[in-house]
Enzyme design. Structure first.
Site, PDB file in Angstrom:
ATOM      1  N   ASP A   1       0.405   3.670   1.727  1.00 22.95           N
ATOM      2  CA  ASP A   1       0.412   4.408   3.020  1.00 22.95           C
ATOM      3  C   ASP A   1       1.729   4.697   3.591  1.00 22.95           C
ATOM      4  O   ASP A   1       2.854   3.947   3.507  1.00 22.95           O
ATOM      5  CB  ASP A   1      -0.147   3.484   4.065  1.00 22.95           C
ATOM      6  CG  ASP A   1      -0.773   4.034   5.553  1.00 22.95           C
ATOM      7  OD1 ASP A   1       0.300   4.620   6.096  1.00 22.95           O
ATOM      8  OD2 ASP A   1      -1.764   4.036   5.683  1.00 22.95           O
TER       9      ASP A   1
ATOM     10  N   ARG B   1       2.980   5.060   6.502  1.00 26.62           N
ATOM     11  CA  ARG B   1       3.368   4.212   7.630  1.00 26.62           C
ATOM     12  C   ARG B   1       3.861   2.857   7.272  1.00 26.62           C
ATOM     13  O   ARG B   1       4.133   2.103   8.292  1.00 26.62           O
ATOM     14  CB  ARG B   1       2.169   4.221   8.587  1.00 26.62           C
ATOM     15  CG  ARG B   1       1.735   5.697   9.153  1.00 26.62           C
ATOM     16  CD  ARG B   1       0.265   5.527   9.741  1.00 26.62           C
ATOM     17  NE  ARG B   1      -0.737   4.909   8.739  1.00 26.62           N
ATOM     18  CZ  ARG B   1      -2.011   4.901   9.029  1.00 26.62           C
ATOM     19  NH1 ARG B   1      -2.378   5.119  10.250  1.00 26.62           N
ATOM     20  NH2 ARG B   1      -2.723   4.812   8.278  1.00 26.62           N
TER      21      ARG B   1
ATOM     22  N   HIS C   1      -1.953  -4.028   4.750  1.00 26.40           N
ATOM     23  CA  HIS C   1      -2.077  -3.710   6.491  1.00 26.40           C
ATOM     24  C   HIS C   1      -3.246  -3.309   6.990  1.00 26.40           C
ATOM     25  O   HIS C   1      -4.315  -2.915   6.247  1.00 26.40           O
ATOM     26  CB  HIS C   1      -0.893  -2.488   6.514  1.00 26.40           C
ATOM     27  CG  HIS C   1      -1.456  -1.049   5.907  1.00 26.40           C
ATOM     28  ND1 HIS C   1      -2.068  -0.130   6.660  1.00 26.40           N
ATOM     29  CD2 HIS C   1      -1.546  -0.604   4.525  1.00 26.40           C
ATOM     30  CE1 HIS C   1      -2.573   0.845   5.877  1.00 26.40           C
ATOM     31  NE2 HIS C   1      -2.406   0.491   4.693  1.00 26.40           N
TER      32      HIS C   1
ATOM     33  N   CYS D   1       0.813  -1.270   0.047  1.00 31.80           N
ATOM     34  CA  CYS D   1      -0.024  -0.015   0.038  1.00 31.80           C
ATOM     35  C   CYS D   1       0.970   1.400  -0.107  1.00 31.80           C
ATOM     36  O   CYS D   1       1.991   1.204   0.475  1.00 31.80           O
ATOM     37  CB  CYS D   1      -1.011   0.077   1.136  1.00 31.80           C
ATOM     38  SG  CYS D   1      -2.084   1.252   1.191  1.00 31.80           S
TER      39      CYS D   1
ATOM     40  N   CYS E   1      -6.096   0.086   6.950  1.00 30.51           N
ATOM     41  CA  CYS E   1      -5.924   0.713   5.667  1.00 30.51           C
ATOM     42  C   CYS E   1      -6.847   1.753   5.593  1.00 30.51           C
ATOM     43  O   CYS E   1      -8.197   1.302   5.388  1.00 30.51           O
ATOM     44  CB  CYS E   1      -5.774  -0.605   4.669  1.00 30.51           C
ATOM     45  SG  CYS E   1      -5.590   0.273   2.972  1.00 30.51           S
TER      46      CYS E   1
END
Ligand code: CO
Length: 198
Positions: free
Chosen positions: A44, A46, A98, A42, A101
């Protein structure tokens, strides 16, 4: 927020530290890349791919998009997969979703988010295929996390069905696919147990 010039300062310090530890680090990497793994994750911020699996530059080929989706009409993703399998000869393709999400959450919540809803339709398809199971979770976060897992499983299947992977297996190329999920709250990756090889 840091001013953007800080990033350039950070970069100079990072490059200098790398050379200090290993004088030939960059000249060696510039010569060739030889990663054994392709990561599909992803976007993302993080979930920084290399960092969470302890790999250096040159060791992980990476494709990231919102909600780590692999679509058979996505020329971007398929080009990455083809280069990784046919040219770099990676031995493992890892789809890593994750928990928590935002893309999965948006696909589940049923409200409009604009352009991204077209992309998230692929996740909604996974949701609809597993509607009964998802509805068995009373807590919405539990439902999001289960859909994140199911989405990974589906994307591993999608990769397995590509002509790229099918052809590689047909010519007995060593290639294994894996489905993992990362926890934002503890930094740990869990293997979803859906690994597949020829
Ligand atoms: Co995400």
């Amino acid at each position: 927020m840091e001013p953007v010039t800080t990033l350039l300062d950070n970069n100079r310090k990072w490059a200098a530290q790398r050379v200090k530890n290993d004088p030939h680090f960059f000249t060696r990497l510039a010569g060739q890349q030889d990663p054994a793994y392709l990561w599909v994750g992803c976007s993302d911020s993080r979930v920084p791919a290399n960092e969470i699996v302890g790999l250096d530059p040159g060791e992980l080929f990476v494709h990231r998009n919102v909600a780590n989706v692999v679509v058979h009409t996505d020329v971007n993703c398929l080009s990455v997969l083809q280069y990784a399998v046919d040219v770099l000869k990676v031995q493992h393709v890892i789809v890593c979703g994750h928990y928590g999400c935002g893309g999965i959450r948006a696909a589940l919540d049923g409200t409009a988010h604009g352009l991204i809803d077209n992309w998230l339709q692929h996740v909604q398809d996974v949701k609809e295929a597993h509607q009964a199971e998802l509805l068995s979770f009373a807590d919405v976060d539990d439902r999001i996390n289960r859909l994140a897992e199911l989405n990974v499983v589906e994307q591993v299947r999608n990769i397995a069905r590509t002509t790229i992977v099918q052809d590689a297996w047909r010519r007995d190329q060593k290639l294994k696919l894996h489905g993992w999920i990362y926890g934002l709250t503890d930094g740990l990756i869990h293997d979803l147990g859906v690994s597949v090889s020829a």
